[in-house]
Structure formats: structure tokens, C-alpha cells
Design an enzyme around this catalytic site. Structure first.
Site, PDB file in Angstrom:
ATOM      1  CD  GLU A 151      -2.548   1.278   2.662  1.00  0.00           C
ATOM      2  OE1 GLU A 151      -2.585   0.283   3.416  1.00  0.00           O
ATOM      3  OE2 GLU A 151      -3.061   2.363   2.951  1.00  0.00           O
ATOM      4  CE  LYS A 197     -20.783  14.476 -13.090  1.00  0.00           C
ATOM      5  NZ  LYS A 197     -21.742  14.432 -14.232  1.00  0.00           N
ATOM      6  CB  THR A 201     -12.242   7.926 -11.377  1.00  0.00           C
ATOM      7  OG1 THR A 201     -12.915   7.911 -10.127  1.00  0.00           O
ATOM      8  CG2 THR A 201     -11.518   6.597 -11.579  1.00  0.00           C
ATOM      9  CE  LYS A 233     -18.681   9.130 -18.630  1.00  0.00           C
ATOM     10  NZ  LYS A 233     -19.685  10.025 -18.049  1.00  0.00           N
ATOM     11  CG  ASP A 250     -19.805   4.868   2.058  1.00  0.00           C
ATOM     12  OD1 ASP A 250     -18.626   4.675   1.709  1.00  0.00           O
ATOM     13  OD2 ASP A 250     -20.317   6.001   2.179  1.00  0.00           O
ATOM     14  CB  CYS A 396      -0.365   1.645  28.476  1.00  0.00           C
ATOM     15  SG  CYS A 396       1.423   1.805  28.389  1.00  0.00           S
ATOM     16  N   GLY A 398      -3.504   4.055  31.446  1.00  0.00           N
ATOM     17  CA  GLY A 398      -4.737   3.768  32.186  1.00  0.00           C
ATOM     18  C   GLY A 398      -4.479   2.845  33.371  1.00  0.00           C
ATOM     19  CD  GLN A 400       2.564   4.125  33.221  1.00  0.00           C
ATOM     20  OE1 GLN A 400       2.475   5.336  33.072  1.00  0.00           O
ATOM     21  NE2 GLN A 400       3.466   3.401  32.575  1.00  0.00           N
ATOM     22  CD  GLU A 420       4.259  10.115  30.876  1.00  0.00           C
ATOM     23  OE1 GLU A 420       4.032   8.989  31.355  1.00  0.00           O
ATOM     24  OE2 GLU A 420       3.863  10.463  29.763  1.00  0.00           O
ATOM     25  CG  HIS A 527      -0.476  -0.884  24.334  1.00  0.00           C
ATOM     26  ND1 HIS A 527      -1.345   0.186  24.408  1.00  0.00           N
ATOM     27  CD2 HIS A 527       0.706  -0.440  24.809  1.00  0.00           C
ATOM     28  CE1 HIS A 527      -0.704   1.235  24.894  1.00  0.00           C
ATOM     29  NE2 HIS A 527       0.542   0.884  25.152  1.00  0.00           N
ATOM     30  CD  GLU A 529      -4.291  -1.373  22.896  1.00  0.00           C
ATOM     31  OE1 GLU A 529      -4.343  -2.113  23.905  1.00  0.00           O
ATOM     32  OE2 GLU A 529      -3.634  -0.314  22.862  1.00  0.00           O
TER      33      GLU A 529
HETATM   34  N1  GLN Z   1       3.173   7.526  29.266  1.00  0.00           N
HETATM   35  C1  GLN Z   1       3.293   6.236  29.825  1.00  0.00           C
HETATM   36  C2  GLN Z   1       4.684   5.663  29.687  1.00  0.00           C
HETATM   37  O1  GLN Z   1       5.448   6.094  28.873  1.00  0.00           O
HETATM   38  C3  GLN Z   1       2.267   5.287  29.236  1.00  0.00           C
HETATM   39  C4  GLN Z   1       2.500   4.977  27.804  1.00  0.00           C
HETATM   40  C5  GLN Z   1       1.286   4.445  27.103  1.00  0.00           C
HETATM   41  O2  GLN Z   1       0.174   4.558  27.600  1.00  0.00           O
HETATM   42  N2  GLN Z   1       1.480   3.895  25.922  1.00  0.00           N
HETATM   43  O3  GLN Z   1       5.038   4.735  30.384  1.00  0.00           O
END
Ligand code: GLN
Length: 553
Positions: A151, A197, A201, A233, A250, A396, A398, A400, A420, A527, A529
Site C-alpha cells: 500500500e 461522477k 477518477t 465508462k 459504503d 498502559c 490507564g 499507571q 512523567e 497493549h 488491543e
Molecule cells: N506515558 C506512559 C509511559 O510512557 C504510558 C505509555 C502508554 O500509555 N502507551 O510509560
């Protein structure tokens, strides 16, 4: 040029996906969907993203401008499209599958400094496109792929695109039988006219042609399906066959796209352009099952994501947290639930009077983040979730902040903070990781966090271990700070359990409250996710959504 052709094995095929007309029409999802349908033909497919930025990786880009930073298994900080590839292909992508203009230039300059060009004149053309081609071939080799999708970020006609299009042109002229070019275009249906239209393109295709690159297939993004008349076309004016003009309207969900493509025989058409035989008829059985399930939820679960990167001028963006949002959806679908996700700005909760709003939600999630802004609001939200028994999932930052909130309000440490934000605070409950201190001092900030996959061990019987059904896990990370080990004992004695740590026990990876005191109050330093997939939802998200649904008011 390196040839990948051998007598026994067919040559690797390369499909370049370029954008025309405008950005933001879903080129990443389009590329992912093409990869998905080709994989469904039994082929080994991998996907490469080229980002036209001088930034060497996506880690230093502003999230509100560029969207989420997606961390690969091996630690490279990349664009969110890499996440789409992983989700649509249900596979991990290696760092060889991502490049930026900056990374390409950097390696050319490093090679020049190492005399690898044998003292000759090193030039933008052909040396930059040659490096791009070398990287694409390397990615093909690493993935042992039958087909590599590449891509090209940005839009045809942009200055930043030129050297990448030159790489496409060079590859196509070197091995025309192995290279196909797909252009993703946009067909507006202006309100006042009420007609789709094709002219933009046609203009974009001409611009592509002026770079010496010719499209084999045009994917027509639009609000509506493209009719036969317009397909013909476009075919006539853009030099492609009508069956290679693919309608991409969509749809209700991005996960419908591969199924829609197969209605237009996209995989068969692409394979015939590349003269490659499929290994099987299209098999999207599991995908179809997932899509069906995603639309047949019986109950509703309301989740608030409290972040600070949602607002951009007059618009609300959710791209910054895309993997988190998708992970919530996959787990909700798995539980036959319809997720209702609200994006709440952390700032508004600095005012405690606003916290009542949170009663409307079944679960609250605070995702990763950096720096001072929004922190007061996040701490208030976490405190409220803890006291009111609203299921809480901290990722993360969240996590801490969840630990910090506990230290401040339950352990009752006065003047506590994270290093931090306030390195002078008396109790640095969250401190900088020792190996990071030096990097910060030397201002080595690019690609230098604790990144990528690391193993962790879980306490048997904990909320986390029950969710994973395992006591050893591997998750992806992106952080510089960690729970300060000096405070672990005090926090544990006050009830907060560290149920996941690094294998030797030094780094706190998961904090949780037992279910006897809270339905779900859990934070993770990593993380999760990033590893949640449509066909493999993440167990921690599933546990969170389940707890949220079960404790709904
Ligand atoms: N700021 C935090 C750290 O550096 C958390 C990082 C984050 O949430 N990805 O440890």
C-alpha cells in the site's frame, strides 16, 4: 535485480495499491480486504505499508494528526494500517513490512557512509526507489509470501508520492508479469446532481499514467455501488477492462468489504491479471461467521472510552484508539452483544460534578496516553469507577493512573505522582524505567521506549489468569515508565494485587482488585488491543465486556 523465480516455485507476485482523487477513502481497509480475499484462495499473503513521511517511524507522529501508533510484535512503531492488515489476515506482521520515506533515506545515507555504494555518486533516482524495491523484496522473502500487497500511502499527484511511484514503475518494467497495480479511487455523488461522477477518477488515472504507471484494476469507493454503465465508462476512459472495475460502496461495517469484493470476483480477476492459480475456491467461512455474529447481538453493552485525543478542531476523531475500539467490538460480538461505545474527553471530568454521567455506562476504559493533559480527569474517572463498582479496564497509562489513584486515595500517600508528570513529587509511585533514564537524558526519544513483545507470568487464580486460562502470556508494549517496585508491598497490603509480572518478577504488568471487592477493576501495562483479532478476540477484553454486561444497571 534479484530474481525470486526458481524452477519449482512460481515467482512472488506483487500488488501495489495506490490512491487517487483524495485521501481518507479507506485505502488501508481496501488493501487489507484484498489481502483477505487472496488469502481465502489458499495463498500465502503478506502486506506492506509505505508511509510518505520523513519521520523514521510512526512513534514520533502526533496521534491526533496521524492516528494510532500500532506496535508490531518485534517492536516497530507503525501506522494503524498495519493493525488492519493483522486483523484482516489474522496474522502478525514483521517490521520488514513497514517503511517511511525517512527510514528509506536513512538506510541509503547509512549505506553511503559505509561505502556500500563503492564510491559512486548516490542519487535520489534511482537509489531511493531501488532501496524501496529492495525492502519490498526483503519483506516477500521474510514472509515467504506468494503474494505481497504494497500500500503506497498518500494520493497520486502528491509530491511525496513520486519516488514510490517510480519504484512501482521500475518493478513493473523489470518483471511485468509479476506486478499488478490497483488504484483506489473515489466517485462522488454530489447532492445537487444526484448522479455518480467518474471524471475525478479519469483525471487521477491520467495523473498516475504521467508517472509511467498504469492501473490494472480500479476499485471505486463511493457512497453507492457503481452501476454497469459507469463501470464501462471508467473502463473505456481509464484503460482497464470493465470486469476489473470493482464497486466498493459504503457498507455497514468494514468487515463486510471482503465479502462484497468477492461478489465482483475480485480475487479471480486479480489472480488472472497476475497469471497465478488459486489453491482453492474462495473460503471465507470463518469470516462470514464472524460478520454474521457481529450483526446478531441480542443485548447491548455500553462502554465509555475516556481519552484525551478525541477532539480535533470541530471534529471528533476515534482513529487514535482504533485498535482499542475494534478489540471492544470483537469481544462484544463473541458474547452476542451489541457494543455501544462512547468517546468521552478526559478534560471534562476534571470537574467532579460531571462524574455522574458515568452512571450511564456499563464499563469504563482508559487507554494509553502520555503527559499531563487530561490526567486530573482520568484520575477522577478511575476513582469514581472504583468506588461505584463500575467495571474498569486500564491500558498502559490507564493502568499507571489506576495504581496512582489507589496509592493516593487508598494507601493515602500525600504528594504522590508519576515521574512523567512531576519528578519532584515525594512519592513517585510510577517511575521511569532504569534503562529509559539514560535515553531521556541523551534525548534518544525515537523508537526507544520498551517496545514490542515481552512475556509475563500470571498469578494462578487471579482475574487475569482466569481470563487468559493461562499463567504465561506474551503481550506487546510501548512505555517508558513503570510501577515503582518500592511501593508494591504497600499497595498489595492495601488490597491492590499485582497479578502479572515480568518472568523474573521485577516489572508489574497487571494490577487488579479481587472480584470479592469489585466486579472488574484491572489494569495492564501492555497493549492487549494490538493482539485482538476478529477471529480471535482478546481474552481480557472479553472478561471486561462480560463483567460490564453482567453488572449493568
Ligand atoms: N506515558 C506512559 C509511559 O510512557 C504510558 C505509555 C502508554 O500509555 N502507551 O510509560
Amino acid at each position: 535485480m534479484i530474481s525470486t523465480t526458481t524452477l519449482t516455485q512460481p515467482a512472488t507476485k506483487y500488488i501495489f495499491v495506490v490512491g487517487g482523487v483524495m485521501s481518507g477513502v479507506g485505502k488501508g481497509v481496501t488493501s487489507s480486504s484484498i489481502a483477505c480475499v487472496l488469502q481465502a484462495r489458499g495463498l500465502k499473503v503478506t502486506a506492506v505499508k509505505i508511509d510518505p513521511y520523513i519521520n523514521v517511524d510512526a512513534g514520533t507522529m502526533n496521534p491526533t494528526e496521524h492516528g494510532e501508533v500500532f506496535v508490531l510484535k518485534d517492536g516497530l512503531e507503525t501506522d494503524q494500517d498495519m493493525g488492519n492488515y493483522e486483523r484482516f489476515l489474522n496474522a502478525d506482521m514483521p517490521s520488514s513490512n513497514y517503511m517511511t520515506t525517512g527510514s528509506v533515506y536513512l538506510s541509503v545515507i547509512e549505506k553511503e557512509r559505509n561505502l556500500e555504494y563503492g564510491g559512486r555518486n548516490v542519487e535520489v533516482v534511482p537509489d531511493i526507489p531501488l532501496e524501496v524495491i529492495r525492502r519490498i523484496k526483503h519483506a516477500a522473502h521474510v514472509a515467504t509470501a506468494d503474494v505481497v500487497l504494497i500500500e503506497v500511502g498518500g494520493t497520486v499527484g502528491e509530491y511525496q508520492n513520486v519516488l514510490f511511484l517510480e519504484a512501482v514503475r521500475m518493478m513493473k518494467s523489470q518483471e511485468p508479469e509479476n506486478v499488478a497495480v490497483v488504484m483506489v479511487s473515489y466517485l462522488p455523488v454530489p447532492h445537487a446532481i444526484g448522479e455518480m461522477k467518474t471524471k475525478p477518477t479519469q483525471t487521477a488515472v491520467r495523473m498516475l499514467n504521467s508517472a509511467g504507471v498504469f492501473a490494472d484494476m480500479i476499485i471505486c469507493r463511493s457512497s453507492l455501488p457503481v452501476d454497469q454503465k459507469r463501470k464501462e465508462k471508467i473502463a473505456t476512459f481509464c484503460n482497464v477492462r470493465a470486469e476489473n472495475v470493482i464497486s466498493s460502496p459504503d457498507l455497514e461495517s468494514i468487515y463486510d468489504i471482503p465479502l462484497n469484493y468477492e461478489q465482483d470476483n475480485l480475487s479471480t480477476q486479480l489472480l488472472s491479471i497476475l497469471n497465478l492459480s488459486p489453491k482453492q475456491p474462495t473460503n471465507l467461512r470463518a469470516w462470514k461467521q464472524f460478520v454474521k455474529q457481529s450483526k446478531s447481538g441480542v443485548g447491548t453493552v455500553k462502554i465509555a472510552v475516556v481519552g484525551k485525543y478525541f477532539n480535533s478542531g470541530d471534529f471528533v476523531l476515534s482513529d487514535v484508539y482504533i485498535s482499542v475500539l475494534e478489540a471492544i467490538k470483537f469481544s462484544a460480538y463473541k458474547l452476542h452483544l451489541k457494543p455501544e461505545i462512547s468517546y468521552l474527553s478526559a478534560h471534562e471530568f476534571a470537574d467532579k460534578k460531571q462524574l455522574k454521567k458515568l452512571d450511564a455506562f456499563d464499563g469504563i476504559l482508559v487507554p494509553g496516553g502520555f503527559g499531563k493533559t487530561g490526567i486530573e480527569g482520568k484520575l477522577n474517572v478511575i476513582s469514581y469507577a472504583r468506588k461505584q463498582g463500575i467495571p474498569y479496564f486500564g491500558i498502559c497509562y490507564g493502568m499507571q493512573l489506576m495504581v496512582l489513584e489507589y496509592a493516593m486515595n487508598v494507601v493515602r500517600l500525600k504528594n504522590a505522582s508519576t515521574e512523567e508528570i512531576d519528578p519532584t513529587a515525594e512519592h513517585l509511585v510510577i517511575g521511569v524505567m532504569p534503562e529509559q533514564r539514560e535515553k531521556i537524558a541523551k534525548k534518544e526519544m525515537g523508537g526507544s521506549m520498551r517496545l514490542g513483545q515481552y512475556p509475563a507470568k500470571l498469578k494462578a487464580g487471579s482475574v487475569a489468569a482466569k481470563a487468559y486460562r493461562a499463567t504465561e502470556i506474551i503481550e506487546r508494549h510501548r512505555h517508558r515508565y513503570e510501577v515503582n517496585s518500592e511501593y508494591v508491598e504497600r499497595l498489595q497490603n492495601a488490597g491492590l494485587q499485582f497479578s502479572g509480572t515480568s518472568p523474573e518478577g521485577a516489572l508489574m504488568e497487571i494490577a487488579e482488585l479481587p472480584t470479592s471487592v469489585h466486579p472488574f477493576f484491572l489494569g495492564v501495562q501492555f497493549h492487549p488491543e494490538l493482539q485482538a483479532r476478529p477471529l480471535a478476540p482478546h481474552p481480557l477484553f472479553t472478561a471486561f465486556i462480560k463483567a460490564a454486561y453482567e453488572s449493568r444497571s
